[in-house]
Motif scaffolding. Structure first.
Motif, PDB file in Angstrom:
ATOM      1  N   GLU A 117       0.844  -1.184   0.000  1.00 38.49           N
ATOM      2  CA  GLU A 117       0.000   0.000   0.000  1.00 38.49           C
ATOM      3  C   GLU A 117       0.886   1.242   0.000  1.00 38.49           C
ATOM      4  O   GLU A 117       2.053   1.188   0.391  1.00 38.49           O
ATOM      5  CB  GLU A 117      -0.913   0.002   1.228  1.00 38.49           C
ATOM      6  N   TRP A 119       0.793   5.546   0.880  1.00 34.32           N
ATOM      7  CA  TRP A 119       0.099   6.751   1.335  1.00 34.32           C
ATOM      8  C   TRP A 119       0.436   7.902   0.398  1.00 34.32           C
ATOM      9  O   TRP A 119       1.605   8.193   0.161  1.00 34.32           O
ATOM     10  CB  TRP A 119       0.515   7.092   2.765  1.00 34.32           C
ATOM     11  N   SER A 125      -7.333  13.044  -1.023  1.00 32.39           N
ATOM     12  CA  SER A 125      -6.796  11.804  -0.459  1.00 32.39           C
ATOM     13  C   SER A 125      -6.773  10.718  -1.530  1.00 32.39           C
ATOM     14  O   SER A 125      -7.624   9.824  -1.548  1.00 32.39           O
ATOM     15  CB  SER A 125      -7.657  11.349   0.728  1.00 32.39           C
ATOM     16  N   TRP A 127      -5.709   7.375  -3.694  1.00 29.02           N
ATOM     17  CA  TRP A 127      -5.364   6.035  -3.245  1.00 29.02           C
ATOM     18  C   TRP A 127      -5.257   5.103  -4.436  1.00 29.02           C
ATOM     19  O   TRP A 127      -5.756   5.398  -5.525  1.00 29.02           O
ATOM     20  CB  TRP A 127      -6.375   5.511  -2.231  1.00 29.02           C
ATOM     21  N   ARG A 142      -9.953   8.212  -0.351  1.00 30.79           N
ATOM     22  CA  ARG A 142      -9.371   7.150   0.467  1.00 30.79           C
ATOM     23  C   ARG A 142      -9.939   7.158   1.884  1.00 30.79           C
ATOM     24  O   ARG A 142     -10.175   6.112   2.489  1.00 30.79           O
ATOM     25  CB  ARG A 142      -7.854   7.304   0.529  1.00 30.79           C
TER      26      ARG A 142
END
Length: 209
Positions: A117, A119, A125, A127, A142
């Motif tokens: 994953e 950030w 946000s 993703w 996200r």
């Protein structure tokens, strides 16, 4: 076609005086490459020293460009507001790194190719969604505080390393321009400045050891 660019937020360059800068782009983002003008490189350097040295207007060094560069070069690991911009030129879809994401972490995108994953900041946000051999990048949503806010960018896991190699090439071109710029505006620090940016932004090292 999918294009990834190294993007630098330019808000810290407003009202900067120690050396010439370009007018900030309308969206406040400068895409770094070897095709920038000298003033655009000056803008990037203004963001870098402003973000890492935070010169107070009353500081005697605030108007001394070479002193600001020296203080930044001699500091610990520096950061740069921004990140990667991913565009699909066919659909017009765009995914940009959100607030508090730093350009210096751009190599972490390689982790997506390994199934990790990532950030990508907040407000927006963005993703990444892994769908077998494919990646779907969403521009927002996200944190589930609001909907995605735009179409996703779709690419394959296999093509990501090549796209990131293109980012490294663009940053390499930018680094060459920084060297030329420094020879004019901070000549005693030109080599140190290039070495510092190269190290802190992880530009020259191969993507994979």
């Amino acid at each position: 076609m999918i294009v990834i660019d190294a993007a630098l937020e330019t808000y810290a360059a407003y009202d900067f005086a120690p050396w010439p800068v370009a007018d900030p782009p309308a969206d406040g983002v400068l895409l770094l490459s070897g095709g920038l003008s000298s003033r655009e490189v000056g803008t990037a350097m203004a963001v870098w020293v402003g973000y890492n040295s935070d010169p107070d207007p009353g500081d005697p060094l605030a108007a001394d460009g070479e002193a600001l560069v020296r203080r930044t070069v001699e500091g610990e690991g520096t950061i740069a507001p921004g990140g990667l911009y991913v565009r699909d030129t066919a659909t017009g879809a765009l995914v940009r790194s959100g607030c508090c994401c730093g350009l210096e972490t751009w190599r972490e995108w390689l982790d997506l190719a390994d199934g990790a994953e990532l950030w990508l900041g907040h407000d927006p946000s963005p993703w990444a969604e892994t769908l077998g051999p494919a990646l779907r990048l969403w521009p927002d949503g996200r944190d589930a505080a609001r909907p995605a806010g735009g179409p996703p960018v779709d690419l394959t896991v296999a093509e990501l390393p090549k796209l990131l190699e293109d980012v490294r090439s663009k940053l390499g071109g930018f680094l060459e321009l920084v060297g030329r710029w420094a020879e004019r505006y901070a000549p005693s620090l030109a080599g140190d400045l290039v070495d510092k940016l190269d190290e802190d932004w992880s530009i020259s090292a191969p993507l994979r050891e």
